[in-house]
Design an enzyme around this catalytic site. Structure first.
Site, PDB file in Angstrom:
ATOM      1  N   ARG A 120      64.227  49.166  -5.182  1.00 24.32           N
ATOM      2  CA  ARG A 120      64.097  48.478  -3.553  1.00 24.32           C
ATOM      3  C   ARG A 120      63.533  47.015  -3.888  1.00 24.32           C
ATOM      4  O   ARG A 120      62.491  46.816  -4.350  1.00 24.32           O
ATOM      5  CB  ARG A 120      62.969  49.261  -2.669  1.00 24.32           C
ATOM      6  CG  ARG A 120      62.801  48.422  -1.221  1.00 24.32           C
ATOM      7  CD  ARG A 120      63.942  48.563  -0.373  1.00 24.32           C
ATOM      8  NE  ARG A 120      63.596  47.718   0.872  1.00 24.32           N
ATOM      9  CZ  ARG A 120      63.599  46.563   1.098  1.00 24.32           C
ATOM     10  NH1 ARG A 120      64.152  45.671   0.180  1.00 24.32           N
ATOM     11  NH2 ARG A 120      63.227  46.106   2.421  1.00 24.32           N
ATOM     12  N   HIS A 123      60.909  41.910  -2.152  1.00 23.33           N
ATOM     13  CA  HIS A 123      60.789  41.638  -0.758  1.00 23.33           C
ATOM     14  C   HIS A 123      59.344  41.450  -0.040  1.00 23.33           C
ATOM     15  O   HIS A 123      58.686  41.552  -0.802  1.00 23.33           O
ATOM     16  CB  HIS A 123      61.661  42.526   0.151  1.00 23.33           C
ATOM     17  CG  HIS A 123      60.872  43.766   0.313  1.00 23.33           C
ATOM     18  ND1 HIS A 123      61.033  44.747  -0.651  1.00 23.33           N
ATOM     19  CD2 HIS A 123      60.195  44.375   1.345  1.00 23.33           C
ATOM     20  CE1 HIS A 123      60.232  45.712  -0.236  1.00 23.33           C
ATOM     21  NE2 HIS A 123      59.716  45.614   1.085  1.00 23.33           N
ATOM     22  N   HIS A 125      57.203  41.016   4.204  1.00 31.53           N
ATOM     23  CA  HIS A 125      57.329  41.304   5.496  1.00 31.53           C
ATOM     24  C   HIS A 125      56.274  40.799   6.422  1.00 31.53           C
ATOM     25  O   HIS A 125      55.188  40.695   5.730  1.00 31.53           O
ATOM     26  CB  HIS A 125      57.967  42.599   5.914  1.00 31.53           C
ATOM     27  CG  HIS A 125      57.601  43.548   4.927  1.00 31.53           C
ATOM     28  ND1 HIS A 125      56.285  44.125   5.181  1.00 31.53           N
ATOM     29  CD2 HIS A 125      58.259  44.449   4.110  1.00 31.53           C
ATOM     30  CE1 HIS A 125      56.253  45.235   4.290  1.00 31.53           C
ATOM     31  NE2 HIS A 125      57.453  45.328   3.633  1.00 31.53           N
ATOM     32  N   GLU A 129      52.110  47.426   4.929  1.00 34.23           N
ATOM     33  CA  GLU A 129      53.116  48.419   4.387  1.00 34.23           C
ATOM     34  C   GLU A 129      51.961  49.577   3.822  1.00 34.23           C
ATOM     35  O   GLU A 129      51.591  49.140   2.755  1.00 34.23           O
ATOM     36  CB  GLU A 129      54.208  48.057   3.613  1.00 34.23           C
ATOM     37  CG  GLU A 129      54.908  49.381   2.956  1.00 34.23           C
ATOM     38  CD  GLU A 129      56.095  48.813   2.156  1.00 34.23           C
ATOM     39  OE1 GLU A 129      56.610  47.926   2.323  1.00 34.23           O
ATOM     40  OE2 GLU A 129      56.273  49.680   1.030  1.00 34.23           O
ATOM     41  N   HIS A 168      56.500  42.416  -3.001  1.00 36.17           N
ATOM     42  CA  HIS A 168      56.432  43.461  -3.471  1.00 36.17           C
ATOM     43  C   HIS A 168      57.815  44.345  -4.091  1.00 36.17           C
ATOM     44  O   HIS A 168      58.810  43.523  -3.379  1.00 36.17           O
ATOM     45  CB  HIS A 168      55.454  44.661  -3.023  1.00 36.17           C
ATOM     46  CG  HIS A 168      56.116  44.753  -1.524  1.00 36.17           C
ATOM     47  ND1 HIS A 168      55.700  43.990  -0.379  1.00 36.17           N
ATOM     48  CD2 HIS A 168      56.867  45.832  -0.852  1.00 36.17           C
ATOM     49  CE1 HIS A 168      56.130  44.497   0.693  1.00 36.17           C
ATOM     50  NE2 HIS A 168      57.171  45.593   0.324  1.00 36.17           N
ATOM     51  N   GLU A 191      62.854  48.672   8.443  1.00 34.95           N
ATOM     52  CA  GLU A 191      62.899  48.384   6.936  1.00 34.95           C
ATOM     53  C   GLU A 191      64.332  47.598   6.616  1.00 34.95           C
ATOM     54  O   GLU A 191      64.459  47.069   5.709  1.00 34.95           O
ATOM     55  CB  GLU A 191      63.131  49.695   6.480  1.00 34.95           C
ATOM     56  CG  GLU A 191      63.473  49.933   4.902  1.00 34.95           C
ATOM     57  CD  GLU A 191      62.439  49.335   3.939  1.00 34.95           C
ATOM     58  OE1 GLU A 191      61.452  49.262   4.282  1.00 34.95           O
ATOM     59  OE2 GLU A 191      62.876  48.745   3.136  1.00 34.95           O
ATOM     60  N   HIS A 308      40.580  60.601  18.995  1.00 35.39           N
ATOM     61  CA  HIS A 308      40.210  59.435  18.302  1.00 35.39           C
ATOM     62  C   HIS A 308      39.920  58.294  18.923  1.00 35.39           C
ATOM     63  O   HIS A 308      40.932  57.696  19.831  1.00 35.39           O
ATOM     64  CB  HIS A 308      41.173  59.279  17.140  1.00 35.39           C
ATOM     65  CG  HIS A 308      41.761  60.454  16.291  1.00 35.39           C
ATOM     66  ND1 HIS A 308      41.076  60.813  15.317  1.00 35.39           N
ATOM     67  CD2 HIS A 308      42.701  61.469  16.595  1.00 35.39           C
ATOM     68  CE1 HIS A 308      41.487  62.072  14.897  1.00 35.39           C
ATOM     69  NE2 HIS A 308      42.642  62.304  15.668  1.00 35.39           N
ATOM     70  N   HIS A 352      43.789  66.602  21.821  1.00 34.99           N
ATOM     71  CA  HIS A 352      44.691  67.240  20.993  1.00 34.99           C
ATOM     72  C   HIS A 352      44.154  68.314  19.911  1.00 34.99           C
ATOM     73  O   HIS A 352      42.865  68.063  19.788  1.00 34.99           O
ATOM     74  CB  HIS A 352      45.776  66.342  20.519  1.00 34.99           C
ATOM     75  CG  HIS A 352      45.249  65.453  19.519  1.00 34.99           C
ATOM     76  ND1 HIS A 352      44.441  64.227  19.856  1.00 34.99           N
ATOM     77  CD2 HIS A 352      45.266  65.389  18.111  1.00 34.99           C
ATOM     78  CE1 HIS A 352      44.092  63.805  18.802  1.00 34.99           C
ATOM     79  NE2 HIS A 352      44.438  64.297  17.611  1.00 34.99           N
TER      80      HIS A 352
END
Ligand code: MN
Ligand code: MN
Length: 414
Positions: A120, A123, A125, A129, A168, A191, A308, A352
């Site tokens: 990959r 790159h 962003h 991630e 990365h 992505e 939560h 939940h």
């Protein structure tokens, strides 16, 4: 099923005092009533329309919702199995963003495969991630804002976390490459529109490239004009120590690693019904915007009724089969069945549970856009509230309330 529900309701009504006469609707409280259990002419339940049995059979909870459900809540179930793959030489990826799954505003999910020496491209962003390795072996590289590089090899069950904006790369290693699941900390992330090093160089005037890298323009005459995104490397990945030496910087290494080992998850709960293990910024120090748990539920076990308080839950299903109901104001309730590769999403503070409906261990991950994991358990709360208040509210014998599981067992039976 129908007659069993009726028998249960009748038995429950008979066993209770006059004060609970309304227990005839126990298990089906809605007004007007919903659920197959109240249908008097079975023909009303048949579905003569066009069918896709494979798809329909996957979700019995949609075909025949529990009578406790009240329809009208947004869809909280989806699956990577529904997402088209983008395949290039070296691997593939598919994703579920908020475009595909509207409820998922905080997290966008990517499932990627890199074959042996599939890469990959380098790159970066605008989002952070987080990822969990689900198969094989993967090499990651990253450099931080102070010029401190890291290279590491991760394997099944390990995590990585790349803060927003830090560049990365990823590479599948021998013998069989890798597969992993990424959670971006923004539901809109894709992505397919990351910042790629090939794109930037191709779209920079050659004389600027020459000046920037202190080289003659000629040095760049063969750069790719289009990005690579995923490509098949013809060069086997060198030993880790070799790459470590290549990338070493005077600034040193990052003070905290951008990877987290499976063995380092912190046990939060361990009962005969399963376990919850934690990786958030308290033990995975760099993971400032993603908190995660790995939950294992044994056959017959239940991840107890909880919520939560600090974040929405994005969950990713790895092994086994389960059923989840989400409770909302209204009241509303929606139930779905989950299988490996599926994704669920529960908005912050909505109640939940997760039930293992199969005969093997159920394993899934709870992922939150938060710096730490937080949870409130229903039984723990009620067990630590004034007992007369709880008894009066729920019309349950105080002696039974004293038996509620305490101290957040997470997995029941304890
Ligand atoms: Mn990335
Ligand atoms: Mn949860």
């Amino acid at each position: 099923m129908l007659s069993r529900r009726n028998i249960l309701a009748t038995a429950a009504a008979g066993a209770m005092s006059a004060a609970t006469a309304r227990a005839a609707s126990f298990g089906d409280p809605d007004q007007p009533a919903e659920g197959a259990v109240i249908v008097t002419k079975p023909k009303a339940l048949t579905d003569a329309g066009p069918q896709d049995p494979g798809l329909a059979g996957n979700e019995p909870a949609f075909q025949n919702p529990p009578a406790t459900d009240v329809n009208g809540m947004p869809q909280f179930w989806t699956s990577f199995n529904l997402a088209p793959k983008r395949i290039q030489n070296g691997g593939w990826a598919r994703q579920i963003t908020s475009d595909d799954f509207k409820i998922s505003s905080t997290i966008s999910g990517v499932n990627m495969r890199l074959g042996p020496n599939g890469v990959r491209e380098l790159h970066w962003h605008q989002q952070a991630e987080w990822a969990v390795v689900t198969y094989g072996n993967c090499r990651i590289t990253i450099i931080d804002q102070d010029g401190r590089p890291q290279v590491a090899d991760v394997t099944e069950g390990d995590l990585w976390y790349f803060p927003a904006g830090l560049p990365h790369s990823l590479q599948g290693l021998d013998p069989d490459g890798t597969e992993f699941v990424i959670a971006f900390d923004n539901g809109d992330s894709s992505e397919f529109n990351t910042l790629l090093v090939t794109d930037w160089l191709a779209h920079t005037p050659p004389e600027v490239l020459a000046k920037n890298f202190s080289l003659p323009i000629d040095a760049f005459k063969n750069i790719p004009l289009h990005n690579k995104w995923i490509y098949q490397s013809n060069v086997p990945a060198p030993p880790l120590a070799t790459v470590e030496a290549q990338i070493a910087a005077a600034a040193g290494k990052p003070p905290n690693p951008y990877i987290f080992r499976r063995a380092d998850f912190k046990p939060l709960a361990d009962t005969k019904s399963g376990s919850v293990r934690l990786a958030d910024s308290t033990n995975f120090l760099v993971s400032k915007t993603i908190a995660a748990t790995v939950v294992t539920i044994k056959p017959g076990g239940l991840r107890d009724m909880h919520w939560h308080p600090n974040a929405d839950e994005w969950n990713y299903w790895i092994k086994g089969e389960g059923r989840v109901t989400v409770f909302n104001t209204g009241p509303q309730a929606i139930t779905a069945n989950f299988h490996p590769g599926d994704i669920g999403y529960v908005k912050k503070a909505l109640g939940h549970y997760v039930e293992n409906t199969g005969d093997t261990d159920l394993v899934y991950m709870e992922v939150f856009r938060a710096d730490r994991f937080e949870e409130v358990s229903l039984s723990d709360w009620l067990a630590h509230s004034p007992i007369d208040m709880v008894a009066e509210t729920l019309n349950i014998d105080p002696g039974l309330i004293a038996q509620f599981p305490k101290n957040r067992p997470d997995l029941v039976p304890v």
